[in-house]
Write an enzyme that holds these catalytic residues in place. Sequence first.
Site, PDB file in Angstrom:
ATOM      1  N   CYS A 100       0.776  -0.950  -0.123  1.00  0.00           N
ATOM      2  CA  CYS A 100      -0.090   0.157  -0.338  1.00  0.00           C
ATOM      3  C   CYS A 100       0.751   1.216  -0.066  1.00  0.00           C
ATOM      4  O   CYS A 100       1.792   1.197   0.766  1.00  0.00           O
ATOM      5  CB  CYS A 100      -0.853  -0.654   1.295  1.00  0.00           C
ATOM      6  SG  CYS A 100      -1.528   1.595   1.499  1.00  0.00           S
ATOM      7  N   GLU A 130       2.845  -6.178   8.854  1.00  0.00           N
ATOM      8  CA  GLU A 130       2.457  -4.440   8.388  1.00  0.00           C
ATOM      9  C   GLU A 130       3.990  -3.580   8.893  1.00  0.00           C
ATOM     10  O   GLU A 130       4.850  -2.930   8.706  1.00  0.00           O
ATOM     11  CB  GLU A 130       1.759  -3.628   8.255  1.00  0.00           C
ATOM     12  CG  GLU A 130       1.881  -1.600   8.581  1.00  0.00           C
ATOM     13  CD  GLU A 130       0.437  -1.629   8.280  1.00  0.00           C
ATOM     14  OE1 GLU A 130       1.026  -0.024   9.294  1.00  0.00           O
ATOM     15  OE2 GLU A 130      -0.477  -1.408   8.027  1.00  0.00           O
ATOM     16  N   THR A 164      -0.632   1.482  10.515  1.00  0.00           N
ATOM     17  CA  THR A 164      -1.826   2.145   9.728  1.00  0.00           C
ATOM     18  C   THR A 164      -3.076   2.213   9.605  1.00  0.00           C
ATOM     19  O   THR A 164      -4.228   3.165  10.288  1.00  0.00           O
ATOM     20  CB  THR A 164      -2.054   2.047   8.214  1.00  0.00           C
ATOM     21  OG1 THR A 164      -2.158   0.656   8.031  1.00  0.00           O
ATOM     22  CG2 THR A 164      -0.966   2.857   7.581  1.00  0.00           C
TER      23      THR A 164
END
Length: 282
Positions: A100, A130, A164
């Site tokens: 992303c 992540e 995120t």
Amino acid sequence: MERNVILAKNAGFCFGVKRAVDEAIKYQKEFGKKIYTLGPLIHNNDVVNYLEDNNIFAIELSDADSLKKGDVVLIRSHGVKESVIKDLTDKGLIVKNATCPYVTNIQLKVKKCYEQGYKIIIVGDKNHPEVIGINGWCNDSAIITNGKTELENIPAKVCVVSQTTEKKETWNKVLNEIVRASKEIVAFNTICSATDVRQKSVQELSKEADLVFVIGGKNSSNTTKLYEICKKECPKSYHIENVKELDESLLEDESVKTIGITAGASTPDWIINEVISKIKEL
């Protein structure tokens, strides 16, 4: 019985997840052979099954050793450590990066600040792919906190970033701790704007709903956080993966007039629509 069914704004696929799925399908057609993703492309079993039907398979990093030169590996939306991309390329694999863009932005910020001598602090889940990936952009040296325990021995010069999908209240709590302890702080609130909007939306929705269904993978970080937010405002909140997990007995309660529906960033529209259709049938 007539009921009001409300779908939260921004429910379902986020930009980064949709992009990763689209990229996987595109590369499978382009290369005409199996595509391998490092870990499940997204945290949703139904979508993973759909991808397997399209010749796209999840593998672990350790499995990459058994791949042949010219095999195609797709980096998923969560991203990976900087060293992983180099290692895969050195093996002669074709590496396609579907990280992303918001995560890439964090990785580059962390790399730059680390090289400038800042101690990196990541607000997030240390076991989430992540966060593991981001940590790899500062030589795996970051302090990682989920905000549940107070930080100790905070360095004087720090760079703070967030997973995120982190909750804003957790970010604010940790940042307040750091401000009290550090002299030089570079802080990037890297909670995805879509995550922030999604969380605010479900908070409002759960205040007016009598019953809420949060749809998404049980291993999806952002879906779990949406469920936690809903549960605070509406005790009758339930996390389900798909229509098969819909407990019809919950809909027999005549006091339930308004039903709220939301879904995590890894949940496609067709799964959401199946749940809504089933509720309206009953």
